[in-house]
Design a protein around this motif. Structure first.
Motif, mmCIF file in Angstrom:
data_model
loop_
_atom_site.group_PDB
_atom_site.id
_atom_site.type_symbol
_atom_site.label_atom_id
_atom_site.label_comp_id
_atom_site.label_asym_id
_atom_site.label_seq_id
_atom_site.Cartn_x
_atom_site.Cartn_y
_atom_site.Cartn_z
ATOM 1 N N LEU A 2 0.953 -1.298 0.013
ATOM 2 C CA LEU A 2 -0.070 -0.013 -0.143
ATOM 3 C C LEU A 2 0.701 1.223 -0.187
ATOM 4 N N PRO A 3 0.424 2.201 -0.693
ATOM 5 C CA PRO A 3 1.281 3.548 -0.862
ATOM 6 C C PRO A 3 0.990 4.354 0.551
ATOM 7 N N VAL A 4 1.413 3.781 1.755
ATOM 8 C CA VAL A 4 1.283 4.722 2.921
ATOM 9 C C VAL A 4 2.609 4.695 3.593
ATOM 10 N N THR A 5 2.887 5.682 4.386
ATOM 11 C CA THR A 5 3.959 6.018 5.064
ATOM 12 C C THR A 5 3.692 6.631 6.538
ATOM 13 N N LEU A 6 4.499 5.639 7.505
ATOM 14 C CA LEU A 6 4.205 5.993 8.938
ATOM 15 C C LEU A 6 5.238 7.031 9.511
ATOM 16 N N ASP A 7 4.696 7.821 10.325
ATOM 17 C CA ASP A 7 5.854 8.735 10.689
ATOM 18 C C ASP A 7 5.969 8.548 12.165
ATOM 19 N N ARG A 8 7.177 7.933 12.591
ATOM 20 C CA ARG A 8 7.426 7.360 14.000
ATOM 21 C C ARG A 8 7.580 8.708 15.006
ATOM 22 N N PRO A 15 -1.119 2.886 14.635
ATOM 23 C CA PRO A 15 -2.338 2.371 14.106
ATOM 24 C C PRO A 15 -3.367 3.239 13.604
ATOM 25 N N ALA A 16 -3.454 4.472 14.169
ATOM 26 C CA ALA A 16 -4.303 5.514 13.858
ATOM 27 C C ALA A 16 -3.827 6.078 12.414
ATOM 28 N N GLN A 17 -2.724 6.250 12.530
ATOM 29 C CA GLN A 17 -1.835 6.774 11.320
ATOM 30 C C GLN A 17 -2.147 6.011 9.868
ATOM 31 N N LEU A 18 -1.895 4.696 10.071
ATOM 32 C CA LEU A 18 -2.238 3.677 9.111
ATOM 33 C C LEU A 18 -3.727 3.552 8.778
ATOM 34 N N ALA A 19 -4.656 3.710 9.639
ATOM 35 C CA ALA A 19 -6.140 3.568 9.351
ATOM 36 C C ALA A 19 -6.443 4.844 8.575
ATOM 37 N N GLY A 20 -5.925 6.073 8.971
ATOM 38 C CA GLY A 20 -6.503 7.138 8.333
ATOM 39 C C GLY A 20 -5.874 7.159 6.890
ATOM 40 N N LEU A 43 1.812 -6.626 5.395
ATOM 41 C CA LEU A 43 1.816 -5.379 5.491
ATOM 42 C C LEU A 43 2.639 -4.784 6.590
ATOM 43 N N ALA A 44 2.791 -5.332 7.643
ATOM 44 C CA ALA A 44 3.722 -5.150 8.723
ATOM 45 C C ALA A 44 5.082 -5.050 8.242
ATOM 46 N N ALA A 45 5.382 -6.308 7.857
ATOM 47 C CA ALA A 45 6.625 -6.513 7.106
ATOM 48 C C ALA A 45 7.190 -5.489 6.359
ATOM 49 N N ASP A 46 6.293 -5.026 5.155
ATOM 50 C CA ASP A 46 6.557 -4.008 4.234
ATOM 51 C C ASP A 46 6.796 -2.657 5.250
ATOM 52 N N LEU A 47 6.061 -2.465 6.241
ATOM 53 C CA LEU A 47 6.133 -1.209 6.908
ATOM 54 C C LEU A 47 7.336 -1.153 7.800
ATOM 55 N N GLY A 48 7.742 -2.265 8.555
ATOM 56 C CA GLY A 48 8.926 -2.394 9.432
ATOM 57 C C GLY A 48 8.134 -2.021 10.691
ATOM 58 N N VAL A 49 6.993 -2.642 10.886
ATOM 59 C CA VAL A 49 6.153 -2.385 12.228
ATOM 60 C C VAL A 49 5.736 -3.803 12.827
ATOM 61 N N SER A 50 5.358 -3.606 14.028
ATOM 62 C CA SER A 50 4.734 -5.020 14.394
ATOM 63 C C SER A 50 3.282 -5.299 13.789
#
Length: 448
Positions: A2-8, A15-20, A43-50
């Motif tokens: 998915l074309p999403v980017t999470l800001d740590r 989870p709220a960032q991803l849902a949004g 998706l967790a592996a792609d984004l590097g999150v749990s």
């Protein structure tokens, strides 16, 4: 992927960032109905999150109706802007039912009385002591409300409802119906659509301003608003059925409003009281230029505080503000000052958490008692639940509760043309022991 980017580094949970971001992809049409999403593990592996991050995001979006989990197949998109099903509007006449409490009734199991934690009383008293020593305005206050309160509300609505607001976009009102009264004169001539069954005060307010009420079926997708100039809805927790407006229905309603050049009036009265997932995002997030957002402190503090807030598109905002300036309309300064203290001290957050825990414990108790005799109309959330059953049975149970000293509302009193019948059982304004006595009276009558 998915074309999403999470800001740590962001204060917003992952989870709220991803849902949004997934929600935004659906609204934009990048993801369409039937599209299969990556598994939560992939998706967790792609984004590097749990995996917990992606699972929480998927669970939230599934609860809101944007996604659907199919056993053994995966997770799929269920809503896009093209999903519409026309619902036939019906015209209603002015309600004539009495709302007075019968003689002998001591406790009201209504939908509007929240739980008040006695442990929070010191903070409540401290807020009013601060009001007593504060210097009130010498003349009429800002018709938008106290600036400091609007700043605090903007921060809270951003944190809890996902609304990115400037304080000057908020108008503090004397409650939801006051916000509706401020809005109605600024709309072009025409009828207003109101959910059926729905909030009785909203329908009565529309009628009071000389406008026709068009009934919107509360459990159907709205694909056509006809000649309505506005549609009043409670999407996060439909009043009184408790249904969450599915994502596809939200998009269909907004599209219908665009075609009719109408505004959508979102009454966000108790969205903070979800037990299973995070609060459903505000409808206003999807179209700030089309949605008028109404909020209230009645369910999180007390109804008698008589405070709420209104966020309108710019053209309506200016019209409302101009009229309020001329008429000196505004919410009471002492109440505004007290709410400001409750927000600054964190009292309101504690009150919401406390009430949510109580409701999460009481709602299943009501469900356990009522399930053998009636059908639950919506998910368990908020401070009441609605049960579908024949009118004769509902009246018999209501009368038994009255005889025991409890007033419980009939669903038919919220309906105009829908024909739905049953009971609306509130559990915020009573003690556990009182709730048990009321349930015993109800179920005793239904069992007979």
């Amino acid at each position: 992927m998915l074309p999403v980017t999470l800001d740590r580094t962001s204060s917003e949970p992952l989870p709220a960032q991803l849902a949004g971001q997934v929600r935004a992809l659906v609204v934009a049409g990048t993801l369409g109905t039937g599209d299969r999403l990556p598994s939560s593990r992939a998706l967790a592996a792609d984004l590097g999150v749990s995996r917990a991050v992606t699972e929480q995001a998927y669970d939230q979006l599934t609860a809101e109706g944007w996604l659907e989990a199919r056993r053994g197949s995966g997770t799929y998109v269920t809503a896009t802007r093209t999903t519409t099903t026309a619902a036939a509007p019906q015209v209603t006449s002015r309600p004539t039912r009495s709302t007075s409490r019968p003689t002998g009734v001591t406790f009201g199991l209504d939908t509007g009385t929240p739980f008040f934690d006695p442990r929070l009383e010191p903070g409540w008293r401290r807020a009013w002591r601060e009001v007593s020593v504060a210097t009130p305005p010498r003349g009429y206050d800002d018709p938008r409300g106290l600036l400091e309160l609007r700043e605090a509300l903007a921060a809270r609505l951003g944190r809890t409802r996902g609304l990115d607001l400037h304080p000057d976009e908020i108008i503090v009102t004397a409650g939801t119906t006051d916000g509706l009264r401020a809005l109605l004169p600024e709309l072009r001539p025409g009828p207003v659509a109101v959910e059926d069954p729905g909030y009785r005060a909203a329908a009565e307010t529309v009628l009071t301003y000389g406008r026709e009420v068009i009934d919107l079926p509360a459990v159907e997708t709205v694909g056509d608003l006809g000649d309505a100039v506005a549609a009043y809805v409670t999407p996060a927790h439909q009043h009184p059925l408790g249904r969450v407006m599915p994502a596809a229905d939200r998009l269909a309603l907004l599209e219908a409003a665009r075609r009719a050049d109408a505004v959508v009036i979102e009454d966000d009265y108790d969205s903070e009281f979800r037990y299973d997932v995070a609060p459903v995002p505000a409808l206003a997030r999807l179209d700030r230029g089309r949605v008028v957002y109404l909020g209230t402190a009645a369910k999180s503090v007390v109804p008698t505080l008589r405070l709420g807030w209104l966020v309108a598109p710019p053209d309506l905002h200016e019209l409302i503000l101009r009229r309020r300036t001329i008429t000196h309309a505004g919410a009471a300064w002492p109440s505004q000052r007290a709410l400001l203290t409750l927000l600054r001290d964190g009292w309101l957050d504690r009150a919401v958490r406390s009430a949510r825990r109580v409701y999460a414990e009481r709602a299943p108790r009501v469900a356990e008692a009522m399930s053998p005799y009636a059908t639950l109309a919506g998910p368990l959330a908020g401070m009441y639940s609605t049960w579908l059953l024949p009118e004769a049975d509902a009246r018999r149970a209501r009368d038994a509760a009255r005889a025991a000293g409890f007033e419980i509302n009939l669903l038919s009193t919220y309906a105009r043309t829908s024909g739905l019948t049953g009971l609306v059982i509130g559990f915020g304004g009573v003690t556990d022991a009182e709730l048990d006595r009321a349930l015993a009276a109800l179920t005793g009558a239904l069992a007979r």
